[in-house]
Motif scaffolding. Structure first.
Motif, mmCIF file in Angstrom:
data_model
loop_
_atom_site.group_PDB
_atom_site.id
_atom_site.type_symbol
_atom_site.label_atom_id
_atom_site.label_comp_id
_atom_site.label_asym_id
_atom_site.label_seq_id
_atom_site.Cartn_x
_atom_site.Cartn_y
_atom_site.Cartn_z
ATOM 1 N N THR A 89 4.510 -49.501 41.295
ATOM 2 C CA THR A 89 2.482 -50.543 41.711
ATOM 3 C C THR A 89 2.413 -51.237 42.456
ATOM 4 O O THR A 89 1.758 -51.483 43.209
ATOM 5 C CB THR A 89 2.715 -50.320 39.977
ATOM 6 O OG1 THR A 89 2.667 -48.995 39.365
ATOM 7 C CG2 THR A 89 1.249 -50.199 40.264
ATOM 8 N N GLU A 90 3.541 -52.573 42.016
ATOM 9 C CA GLU A 90 2.988 -53.623 42.189
ATOM 10 C C GLU A 90 2.860 -53.459 44.039
ATOM 11 O O GLU A 90 2.052 -53.881 45.074
ATOM 12 C CB GLU A 90 4.329 -55.241 43.004
ATOM 13 C CG GLU A 90 4.290 -54.905 41.097
ATOM 14 C CD GLU A 90 5.131 -56.393 40.604
ATOM 15 O OE1 GLU A 90 6.434 -56.361 41.570
ATOM 16 O OE2 GLU A 90 5.500 -56.469 39.394
ATOM 17 N N ASN A 91 4.025 -52.903 44.729
ATOM 18 C CA ASN A 91 4.064 -53.211 46.171
ATOM 19 C C ASN A 91 2.740 -51.980 46.770
ATOM 20 O O ASN A 91 2.123 -52.151 47.406
ATOM 21 C CB ASN A 91 5.421 -51.710 46.514
ATOM 22 C CG ASN A 91 6.490 -52.839 45.941
ATOM 23 O OD1 ASN A 91 6.320 -53.651 46.186
ATOM 24 N ND2 ASN A 91 7.751 -51.807 46.345
ATOM 25 N N ALA A 92 2.416 -51.321 46.025
ATOM 26 C CA ALA A 92 1.325 -49.882 46.010
ATOM 27 C C ALA A 92 0.296 -50.719 46.755
ATOM 28 O O ALA A 92 -0.924 -50.782 47.148
ATOM 29 C CB ALA A 92 1.101 -48.873 45.199
ATOM 30 N N ASN A 93 -0.265 -52.198 45.021
ATOM 31 C CA ASN A 93 -0.995 -52.627 45.434
ATOM 32 C C ASN A 93 -1.322 -53.459 46.579
ATOM 33 O O ASN A 93 -2.327 -53.925 46.937
ATOM 34 C CB ASN A 93 -0.697 -53.591 43.871
ATOM 35 C CG ASN A 93 -1.125 -52.484 42.749
ATOM 36 O OD1 ASN A 93 -2.323 -51.761 42.747
ATOM 37 N ND2 ASN A 93 -0.835 -52.608 41.475
ATOM 38 N N SER A 94 0.522 -54.223 46.644
ATOM 39 C CA SER A 94 0.099 -54.996 48.075
ATOM 40 C C SER A 94 -0.512 -54.817 49.074
ATOM 41 O O SER A 94 -1.225 -55.153 49.830
ATOM 42 C CB SER A 94 1.742 -55.353 47.967
ATOM 43 O OG SER A 94 1.963 -56.221 46.289
#
Length: 258
Positions: A89-94
């Motif tokens: 999820t963090e990678n997708a947001n970044s």
């Protein structure tokens, strides 16, 4: 007449008479042999019972150790799955933040977002249908009324054809890379063993999904299995289904965009 008189006088053959005169084994010796044999048999049974009694606690301890070890490893895998979901999820947001100023990147991101649910890359939730299948109550010798890997494969393929947006089996997310196989008597999804009954959850329009699945090849296969082999096959609608992402998915190829 002489022959008849001889038979009447000596009715027993001479060989039988000689054996009778010789006599059998002495009673005391016979009883002693039986006693020795009985003692040997009793000693063997006693030794076997003692060995079984001594080994039982050891076997029970080893069994409990294996169960505890399996539970610990299962909990560890669950923690790793949670970490994967958080990092994904963090990678997708970044990624969305970094590519927000590029029109081409935005188009690519929209395509990724559209394809991600079917690929099992992101968790999804929504209405759908729940299908529960299981072996017949009495398994036949030929095992034709047991759920096999190809039976679940036909069911999953039928759901994809019916328009399912996302599918899970016993909590394990199914994607285009998912392997459904037999391992001995167990069915595995991505090499993780499943336990009966098998609960298949599919997200999509409940009415359309159920009707289209019934007309699909997979639906017809399971209708035949239920009618001819008495295998369990229950379909219900669900207002809310939550499916986790597939933690086995990962980045395999990448190149710099030009």
């Amino acid at each position: 007449m002489d022959l008849l008189n001889d038979i009447l006088r000596n009715p027993m053959d001479s060989d039988y008479h000689a054996v009778a005169q010789r006599g059998g084994p002495k009673p005391k010796a016979s009883r002693l042999s039986l006693l020795v044999i009985a003692l040997l048999i009793g000693a063997m049974f006693t030794l076997s019972a003692v060995q079984t009694t001594r080994s039982a606690p050891v076997a029970a301890t080893e069994r409990q150790h294996l169960i505890r070890q399996a539970q610990e490893q299962g909990a560890e895998q669950e923690d790793l799955r949670n970490q994967i979901e958080v990092l994904r999820t963090e990678n997708a947001n970044s990624r969305a933040t970094l590519l927000a100023d590029s029109e081409d990147a935005r188009i690519a991101q929209d395509e990724i977002t559209r394809l991600a649910p079917g690929a099992g890359e992101v968790p999804v939730a929504g209405p759908g249908i729940v299908i529960v299948v299981d072996d017949a109550p009495a398994v036949r010798d030929d095992k034709l009324n047991r759920v096999l890997d190809n039976d679940l494969q036909a069911l999953v393929n039928g759901l994809w054809l019916a328009g399912a947006e996302a599918i899970g089996i016993n909590g394990h997310r199914v994607s285009s890379l998912t392997a459904i196989r037999n391992a001995g008597d167990a069915v595995t999804v991505n090499y993780r063993s499943l336990t009966r009954p098998y609960r298949i959850e599919a997200i999509g329009d409940p009415d359309k999904l159920a009707a289209r699945f019934a007309d699909s090849p997979g639906g017809q296969v399971w209708q035949s299995l239920a009618q001819n082999y008495q295998m369990r096959f229950d379909i219900t609608q669900a207002q809310q289904i939550e499916l986790r992402a597939d933690p086995s998915l990962g980045l395999k190829h990448a190149r710099r965009a030009t």
